[in-house]
Scaffold this motif. Structure first.
Motif, PDB file in Angstrom:
ATOM      1  N   GLU A 127       6.565  -0.098  -5.929  1.00 57.38           N
ATOM      2  CA  GLU A 127       6.425   1.308  -6.293  1.00 57.38           C
ATOM      3  C   GLU A 127       6.922   1.560  -7.714  1.00 57.38           C
ATOM      4  O   GLU A 127       6.390   2.415  -8.431  1.00 57.38           O
ATOM      5  CB  GLU A 127       7.225   2.167  -5.308  1.00 57.38           C
ATOM      6  N   LEU A 144      -2.575  10.556   1.976  1.00 60.15           N
ATOM      7  CA  LEU A 144      -1.728   9.491   1.436  1.00 60.15           C
ATOM      8  C   LEU A 144      -0.482   9.317   2.308  1.00 60.15           C
ATOM      9  O   LEU A 144      -0.091   8.189   2.631  1.00 60.15           O
ATOM     10  CB  LEU A 144      -1.324   9.814  -0.006  1.00 60.15           C
ATOM     11  N   LEU A 145       0.137  10.439   2.679  1.00 62.68           N
ATOM     12  CA  LEU A 145       1.336  10.380   3.513  1.00 62.68           C
ATOM     13  C   LEU A 145       1.050   9.718   4.861  1.00 62.68           C
ATOM     14  O   LEU A 145       1.811   8.870   5.326  1.00 62.68           O
ATOM     15  CB  LEU A 145       1.877  11.792   3.754  1.00 62.68           C
ATOM     16  N   PHE A 190       0.839  -1.202   0.000  1.00 60.62           N
ATOM     17  CA  PHE A 190       0.000   0.000   0.000  1.00 60.62           C
ATOM     18  C   PHE A 190       0.869   1.245   0.000  1.00 60.62           C
ATOM     19  O   PHE A 190       0.615   2.204  -0.737  1.00 60.62           O
ATOM     20  CB  PHE A 190      -0.919  -0.004   1.225  1.00 60.62           C
ATOM     21  N   GLY A 191       1.917   1.243   0.835  1.00 60.63           N
ATOM     22  CA  GLY A 191       2.831   2.372   0.854  1.00 60.63           C
ATOM     23  C   GLY A 191       3.527   2.562  -0.479  1.00 60.63           C
ATOM     24  O   GLY A 191       3.733   3.693  -0.933  1.00 60.63           O
ATOM     25  N   ILE A 234      -2.686  14.723  -0.469  1.00 57.20           N
ATOM     26  CA  ILE A 234      -1.304  14.285  -0.257  1.00 57.20           C
ATOM     27  C   ILE A 234      -1.091  13.905   1.206  1.00 57.20           C
ATOM     28  O   ILE A 234      -0.481  12.872   1.520  1.00 57.20           O
ATOM     29  CB  ILE A 234      -0.314  15.394  -0.666  1.00 57.20           C
ATOM     30  N   CYS A 271       1.141   4.320  -2.841  1.00 64.89           N
ATOM     31  CA  CYS A 271       1.044   5.749  -2.497  1.00 64.89           C
ATOM     32  C   CYS A 271       2.255   6.518  -2.986  1.00 64.89           C
ATOM     33  O   CYS A 271       2.130   7.580  -3.611  1.00 64.89           O
ATOM     34  CB  CYS A 271       0.880   5.918  -0.984  1.00 64.89           C
ATOM     35  N   TRP A 272       3.449   5.989  -2.716  1.00 63.75           N
ATOM     36  CA  TRP A 272       4.669   6.689  -3.110  1.00 63.75           C
ATOM     37  C   TRP A 272       4.905   6.622  -4.615  1.00 63.75           C
ATOM     38  O   TRP A 272       5.635   7.438  -5.176  1.00 63.75           O
ATOM     39  CB  TRP A 272       5.856   6.146  -2.336  1.00 63.75           C
ATOM     40  N   ILE A 281       2.402   9.647  -5.654  1.00 60.08           N
ATOM     41  CA  ILE A 281       2.328  10.902  -4.905  1.00 60.08           C
ATOM     42  C   ILE A 281       3.101  12.021  -5.590  1.00 60.08           C
ATOM     43  O   ILE A 281       2.855  13.213  -5.325  1.00 60.08           O
ATOM     44  CB  ILE A 281       2.833  10.684  -3.463  1.00 60.08           C
ATOM     45  N   SER A 338      -1.479   7.671   5.853  1.00 65.63           N
ATOM     46  CA  SER A 338      -1.795   6.243   5.781  1.00 65.63           C
ATOM     47  C   SER A 338      -0.586   5.430   5.339  1.00 65.63           C
ATOM     48  O   SER A 338      -0.304   4.358   5.905  1.00 65.63           O
ATOM     49  CB  SER A 338      -2.973   6.016   4.834  1.00 65.63           C
ATOM     50  N   ALA A 339       0.164   5.933   4.327  1.00 69.32           N
ATOM     51  CA  ALA A 339       1.328   5.191   3.832  1.00 69.32           C
ATOM     52  C   ALA A 339       2.392   5.052   4.909  1.00 69.32           C
ATOM     53  O   ALA A 339       2.977   3.969   5.077  1.00 69.32           O
ATOM     54  CB  ALA A 339       1.904   5.886   2.600  1.00 69.32           C
ATOM     55  N   THR A 340       2.662   6.131   5.646  1.00 66.52           N
ATOM     56  CA  THR A 340       3.690   6.078   6.684  1.00 66.52           C
ATOM     57  C   THR A 340       3.336   5.060   7.761  1.00 66.52           C
ATOM     58  O   THR A 340       4.179   4.253   8.177  1.00 66.52           O
ATOM     59  CB  THR A 340       3.892   7.461   7.331  1.00 66.52           C
TER      60      THR A 340
END
Length: 299
Positions: free
Chosen positions: A254, A227-228, A17-18, A224, A21-22, A25, A230-232
């Motif tokens: 990614e 996303l940041l 998932f991360g 953003i 997002c990255w 992003i 949840s991803a973190t």
């Protein structure tokens, strides 16, 4: 399904998932840049929003903030630079070249995990190091020039430094098992916002007032930040539950997301040597993840 299987599933899901997002992003950050707001300015606002969200989500975790160990603040500094340099790199550079330079990180993770965590480097890992370096040289080489195959602009140097920072962040996170996911996440967000504030005067920039942004830009920044955030959280869970090398490799999904997104959203295409060099970097990363756990290290 056993508890260990559940943890493994969520760790893998969190890292993938991360990675998604990255992988995307960079696009809203580029939209902000096209509107006249630099990556440093956008980072100040987006990570400040993420910090505000974290204060709400993790309100009960603030009691021990003054008792954090020294290496927690090292994590804050390193992760801050990692994320900020990555954002600046993907705004100004070619997405896939930036990504591939960033994804030399398994190479740095092998070395750092050996030096800091005392994890042995087996022959397979040593071969992976050589292959990844060859891949980087092939990708960076300009066959119409006699110059050394080095990063060719500021964005690519930032990407390289971000990959090293990501590896160091993973190793520190792996060592800091006593820190909660909330603490690690907040340290990262505070680190990025703080680093961006330090860079602003150095770059001759200032923080624009909140009234300088249109509603559409506020929506982009909130997106953003979501996303940041949840991803973190998901990535910190993943790297806490998995070995540092395997976490780095899973995060390589990614590259797939970024390749598709950069082609359709930015009309960016890779040259043959970038494909070849990138393939070698990916192969080396996969090889580094498959080091035998019970094998003897090279003498």
């Amino acid at each position: 399904m056993s508890n260990s299987n559940n943890q493994n599933f969520f760790a893998v899901f969190g890292l993938l998932f991360g990675a998604v997002c990255w992988g995307i992003i960079w696009y809203p950050y580029r939209l902000m840049a096209e509107a006249g707001f630099s990556g440093v300015v956008s980072s100040v606002y987006t990570y400040s929003i993420a910090i505000a969200m974290g204060c709400v989500l993790f309100a009960r975790h603030w009691r021990g903030v003054l008792q954090l160990p020294k290496h927690a603040f090292i994590l804050c500094f390193v992760a801050g630079w990692t994320n900020l340099s990555y954002v600046l790199a993907v705004i100004d550079g070619e997405v896939m070249r930036v990504m591939l330079l960033f994804y030399l990180s398994p190479l740095w993770t092998l070395i750092l995990a050996h030096l800091w965590l005392k994890e042995p480097i087996y022959r397979q890992g040593m071969i992976a190091i050589v292959i990844s370096l060859i891949g980087a040289l092939v990708m960076l080489h300009d066959f119409n020039s006699t110059d050394w195959p080095l990063p060719r602009n500021q964005a690519e140097w930032l990407a390289l430094s971000s990959g090293i920072g990501f590896s160091l962040t993973n190793v520190i996170t792996r060592r800091s098992t006593h820190l909660s996911i909330a603490a690690k996440s907040m340290l990262i967000w505070v680190g990025v916002a703080g680093m961006a504030c330090v860079l602003l005067p150095i770059l001759g920039q200032s923080i624009p007032p909140v009234t300088a942004f249109h509603p559409t830009q506020w929506q982009l920044m909130v997106l953003i930040a979501l996303l940041l955030t949840s991803a973190t959280i998901f990535v910190q869970y993943g790297v806490t539950k998995m070995p540092a090398i395997r976490a780095s490799v899973l995060f390589m999904f990614e590259l797939v997301v970024a390749a598709v997104a950069s082609y359709y959203l930015a009309n960016e295409a890779m040259t043959w040597n970038e494909w070849l060099g990138g393939g070698l970097i990916i192969a080396a990363a996969l090889m580094s993840a498959m080091q035998p756990e019970n094998a003897e290290p090279p003498s």
